[in-house]
Design a protein around this motif. Structure first.
Motif, PDB file in Angstrom:
ATOM      1  N   THR A 155     -23.258  11.142  51.002  1.00 33.61           N
ATOM      2  CA  THR A 155     -24.588  11.708  51.243  1.00 33.61           C
ATOM      3  C   THR A 155     -24.488  13.230  51.209  1.00 33.61           C
ATOM      4  N   PRO A 156     -25.277  13.903  50.376  1.00 34.18           N
ATOM      5  CA  PRO A 156     -25.194  15.360  50.290  1.00 34.18           C
ATOM      6  C   PRO A 156     -25.836  16.015  51.510  1.00 34.18           C
ATOM      7  N   PRO A 157     -25.412  17.234  51.831  1.00 36.16           N
ATOM      8  CA  PRO A 157     -26.004  17.928  52.984  1.00 36.16           C
ATOM      9  C   PRO A 157     -27.425  18.415  52.734  1.00 36.16           C
ATOM     10  N   ALA A 158     -27.801  18.588  51.471  1.00 38.27           N
ATOM     11  CA  ALA A 158     -29.142  19.100  51.144  1.00 38.27           C
ATOM     12  C   ALA A 158     -29.474  18.709  49.708  1.00 38.27           C
ATOM     13  N   PRO A 159     -30.756  18.689  49.339  1.00 39.11           N
ATOM     14  CA  PRO A 159     -31.135  18.366  47.952  1.00 39.11           C
ATOM     15  C   PRO A 159     -30.602  19.417  46.977  1.00 39.11           C
ATOM     16  N   PHE A 160     -30.517  19.027  45.720  1.00 31.74           N
ATOM     17  CA  PHE A 160     -30.013  19.912  44.674  1.00 31.74           C
ATOM     18  C   PHE A 160     -31.147  20.349  43.755  1.00 31.74           C
ATOM     19  N   ASP A 161     -30.973  21.540  43.187  1.00 28.23           N
ATOM     20  CA  ASP A 161     -31.922  22.022  42.183  1.00 28.23           C
ATOM     21  C   ASP A 161     -31.750  21.278  40.861  1.00 28.23           C
ATOM     22  N   ALA A 162     -30.530  20.828  40.596  1.00 32.04           N
ATOM     23  CA  ALA A 162     -30.260  20.082  39.366  1.00 32.04           C
ATOM     24  C   ALA A 162     -29.082  19.150  39.604  1.00 32.04           C
ATOM     25  N   ILE A 163     -29.069  18.046  38.880  1.00 36.41           N
ATOM     26  CA  ILE A 163     -27.975  17.081  38.955  1.00 36.41           C
ATOM     27  C   ILE A 163     -27.598  16.673  37.544  1.00 36.41           C
ATOM     28  N   LEU A 164     -26.314  16.754  37.242  1.00 32.57           N
ATOM     29  CA  LEU A 164     -25.803  16.270  35.961  1.00 32.57           C
ATOM     30  C   LEU A 164     -25.026  14.988  36.241  1.00 32.57           C
ATOM     31  N   ILE A 165     -25.484  13.877  35.681  1.00 28.72           N
ATOM     32  CA  ILE A 165     -24.815  12.591  35.870  1.00 28.72           C
ATOM     33  C   ILE A 165     -24.125  12.213  34.558  1.00 28.72           C
ATOM     34  N   ASP A 166     -22.840  12.495  34.488  1.00 28.59           N
ATOM     35  CA  ASP A 166     -22.031  12.068  33.339  1.00 28.59           C
ATOM     36  C   ASP A 166     -21.439  10.726  33.734  1.00 28.59           C
ATOM     37  N   ALA A 167     -22.200   9.671  33.530  1.00 31.42           N
ATOM     38  CA  ALA A 167     -21.921   8.390  34.175  1.00 31.42           C
ATOM     39  C   ALA A 167     -20.739   7.658  33.557  1.00 31.42           C
ATOM     40  N   PRO A 168     -20.006   6.904  34.376  1.00 33.85           N
ATOM     41  CA  PRO A 168     -18.970   6.022  33.822  1.00 33.85           C
ATOM     42  C   PRO A 168     -19.604   5.075  32.814  1.00 33.85           C
ATOM     43  N   CYS A 169     -18.914   4.832  31.702  1.00 35.81           N
ATOM     44  CA  CYS A 169     -19.517   4.019  30.646  1.00 35.81           C
ATOM     45  C   CYS A 169     -18.439   3.314  29.840  1.00 35.81           C
ATOM     46  N   SER A 170     -18.869   2.590  28.836  1.00 34.92           N
ATOM     47  CA  SER A 170     -17.925   1.883  27.968  1.00 34.92           C
ATOM     48  C   SER A 170     -17.095   2.834  27.125  1.00 34.92           C
ATOM     49  N   ALA A 171     -17.558   4.070  26.965  1.00 33.19           N
ATOM     50  CA  ALA A 171     -16.847   5.122  26.215  1.00 33.19           C
ATOM     51  C   ALA A 171     -16.713   4.808  24.732  1.00 33.19           C
ATOM     52  N   THR A 172     -17.581   3.963  24.195  1.00 39.09           N
ATOM     53  CA  THR A 172     -17.484   3.648  22.773  1.00 39.09           C
ATOM     54  C   THR A 172     -17.802   4.848  21.886  1.00 39.09           C
ATOM     55  N   GLY A 173     -18.452   5.850  22.435  1.00 41.97           N
ATOM     56  CA  GLY A 173     -18.771   7.034  21.644  1.00 41.97           C
ATOM     57  C   GLY A 173     -17.573   7.910  21.332  1.00 41.97           C
ATOM     58  N   ILE A 174     -16.465   7.734  22.035  1.00 41.45           N
ATOM     59  CA  ILE A 174     -15.286   8.574  21.794  1.00 41.45           C
ATOM     60  C   ILE A 174     -14.208   7.794  21.052  1.00 41.45           C
ATOM     61  N   PHE A 175     -14.632   6.828  20.237  1.00 40.21           N
ATOM     62  CA  PHE A 175     -13.678   5.981  19.522  1.00 40.21           C
ATOM     63  C   PHE A 175     -12.827   6.764  18.529  1.00 40.21           C
ATOM     64  N   ARG A 176     -13.282   7.933  18.066  1.00 43.79           N
ATOM     65  CA  ARG A 176     -12.471   8.702  17.118  1.00 43.79           C
ATOM     66  C   ARG A 176     -11.156   9.134  17.759  1.00 43.79           C
ATOM     67  N   ARG A 177     -11.212   9.518  19.012  1.00 41.68           N
ATOM     68  CA  ARG A 177     -10.007   9.940  19.725  1.00 41.68           C
ATOM     69  C   ARG A 177      -9.339   8.802  20.485  1.00 41.68           C
ATOM     70  N   HIS A 178     -10.110   7.796  20.815  1.00 41.07           N
ATOM     71  CA  HIS A 178      -9.605   6.683  21.620  1.00 41.07           C
ATOM     72  C   HIS A 178      -9.967   5.364  20.942  1.00 41.07           C
ATOM     73  N   PRO A 179      -9.266   5.017  19.860  1.00 42.21           N
ATOM     74  CA  PRO A 179      -9.641   3.821  19.105  1.00 42.21           C
ATOM     75  C   PRO A 179      -9.506   2.528  19.894  1.00 42.21           C
ATOM     76  N   ASP A 180      -8.777   2.568  20.993  1.00 40.39           N
ATOM     77  CA  ASP A 180      -8.629   1.353  21.807  1.00 40.39           C
ATOM     78  C   ASP A 180      -9.957   0.874  22.378  1.00 40.39           C
ATOM     79  N   VAL A 181     -10.938   1.782  22.550  1.00 36.97           N
ATOM     80  CA  VAL A 181     -12.204   1.352  23.157  1.00 36.97           C
ATOM     81  C   VAL A 181     -12.914   0.313  22.299  1.00 36.97           C
ATOM     82  N   LEU A 182     -12.688   0.361  20.989  1.00 39.35           N
ATOM     83  CA  LEU A 182     -13.354  -0.601  20.116  1.00 39.35           C
ATOM     84  C   LEU A 182     -12.833  -2.019  20.345  1.00 39.35           C
ATOM     85  N   HIS A 183     -11.640  -2.119  20.890  1.00 31.92           N
ATOM     86  CA  HIS A 183     -11.045  -3.427  21.138  1.00 31.92           C
ATOM     87  C   HIS A 183     -11.195  -3.857  22.598  1.00 31.92           C
ATOM     88  N   ARG A 184     -11.560  -2.920  23.470  1.00 29.64           N
ATOM     89  CA  ARG A 184     -11.653  -3.239  24.902  1.00 29.64           C
ATOM     90  C   ARG A 184     -13.088  -3.345  25.397  1.00 29.64           C
TER      91      ARG A 184
END
Length: 424
Positions: free
Chosen positions: A292-321
């Motif tokens: 729980t944050p101590p106070a509200p924020f002016d902005a929040i960036l949520i770089d959320a956990p994901c399947s990471a399929t967008g980074i398959f060029r560097r991490h080809p294993d994601v296409l198989h996992r």
């Protein structure tokens, strides 16, 4: 996980690295582990860093071209080898070396035959020899795993699948984010403010300005979420912050940053980069779903956990996992994070939601579901002049980067980004 491989006196030179590659591929393809995460265990017992690098290179190339390597193998066998047969793995490793890594064929086969001791050595040797005599080659466009190709064609069309097949063939270039335009940095091509693109194979630590801390490695697409928050206008929360590229962008842009992540180990890398760049942020180790944050924020960036399929060029294993189950689990976590973090934005505050995923369930559909539940948030459309040339916002005002974008300039990772404001 099995115990780390320990070389024996009977192993000829070069074989331990191939055994480690076999172990690494088994971890990814059979047990669903991440390539980078399994690397340490798979390479235990190897004598030097060059053997560890070779292990990684072999496994990555096999994963990039798995379907095409298997097609070659199947073309030279009377009966199909099971997918998990050690003979198939050995042939994948030998062919990847000979065709993709330019290893002399005699070295490629001699270093994998010990992997099938007590098994079909003659079969492996014969299939490999047949393919080499036929000057076997791989297609210019890689064949994606069937489930991935079907999913992406349904979402984005056949042209996108072909572009992805082209993108995975080669390693992508190296992108740097600059702390400011004035810092010392290597010469390269700039595709956006505070950005430099360098050729494939550039050594990061040896590059100009690394020790001075004026830049960090970050794909151009990954830099877009923080760019959409603009210059610092108060207190921002970087949620799921590690390893910290976006955190450093926000700090360099003048924001008062709180960087939160559940992984202390991953935040250690952020701390190292903050020390190198001289940037200052408040680092919090906590689970966002219970913090729980101590106070509200002016902005929040949520770089959320994901399947990471967008980074398959560097991490080809994601296409198989990244199976349907993995995507669904990521979608549920993202929904929970959005629902919880939404209450932390002050009235009039901004939320930028981003995922390095090419799955609509984690992007467009996720935001549609969030807005259906929260009518106090409105989309703030992204305009074309906020983005690098060649990246165009969608009709809904989102950012969706796909394989093929900026293809003539080195391409991009796949991302979805939405910007919203909380009504007062």
């Amino acid at each position: 996980m099995p115990a780390p491989y320990k070389p024996t006196r009977d192993d000829p030179p070069g074989v331990p690295a191939r055994r480690a590659a076999l172990r690494l591929l088994d971890a990814v393809l059979r047990r669903g582990q991440a390539l980078e995460g399994a690397l340490h265990n798979a390479t235990q017992g190897l004598d030097n860093s060059s053997d560890r690098a070779l292990t990684h290179a072999i496994a990555a190339q096999v994963l990039r071209r798995l379907a095409d390597l298997d097609a070659l193998i199947d073309s030279a066998t009377r009966q199909l080898l099971p997918d998990d047969a050690k003979a198939r793995f050995a042939l994948r490793i030998a062919l990847a070396q000979a065709i993709l890594l330019e290893t002399p064929p005699h070295a490629a086969i001699s270093t994998v035959l010990p992997l099938v001791d007590g098994g079909p050595r003659k079969l492996v040797h014969g299939v490999f020899g047949t393919l080499m005599r036929a000057n076997a080659a791989l297609p210019d466009v890689a064949t994606l795993p069937p489930a991935v190709a079907a999913r992406w064609e349904a979402a984005w069309g056949a042209d996108m699948v072909e572009a992805a097949g082209r993108a995975i063939v080669d390693q992508p270039p190296l992108d740097l984010s600059l702390k400011s335009e004035a810092v010392e940095h290597p010469d390269g091509v700039s595709l956006a403010p505070h950005h430099v693109r360098l050729p494939v194979g550039t050594s990061v630590r040896a590059a100009e300005g690394f020790g001075e801390g004026g830049w960090w490695v970050q794909d151009l697409a990954a830099s877009l979420p923080a760019r959409l928050l603009g210059a610092g206008k108060g207190h921002v929360l970087d949620l799921c912050a590690a390893p910290g590229g976006k955190t450093m962008q926000l700090a360099a842009a003048g924001w008062d940053v709180t960087a939160l992540d559940v992984s202390e180990a991953r935040l250690a890398r952020l701390s190292d980069n903050l020390a190198r760049t001289g940037l200052s942020v408040d680092v919090v180790v906590a689970d966002a779903l219970s913090w729980t944050p101590p106070a509200p924020f002016d902005a929040i960036l949520i770089d959320a956990p994901c399947s990471a399929t967008g980074i398959f060029r560097r991490h080809p294993d994601v296409l198989h996992r990244a199976t349907a189950r993995v995507i669904a689990e990521a979608r549920d976590i993202q929904a929970a994070l959005l629902a919880r973090a939404a209450d932390w934005a002050r009235p009039g505050g901004t939320i930028v939601y981003a995922v390095c995923s090419l799955e609509p369930e984690e992007g467009e559909a996720q935001i549609a579901a969030f807005r259906a539940a929260r009518d106090d948030f409105a989309i703030v459309p992204v305009s074309a002049d906020e983005l690098p040339d060649g990246i165009v916002p969608s009709a809904d005002g989102f950012v969706r980067t796909l394989p093929g974008m900026l293809g003539d300039r080195g391409g991009l990772d796949g991302f979805f980004i939405a910007r919203m404001t909380r009504n007062g």
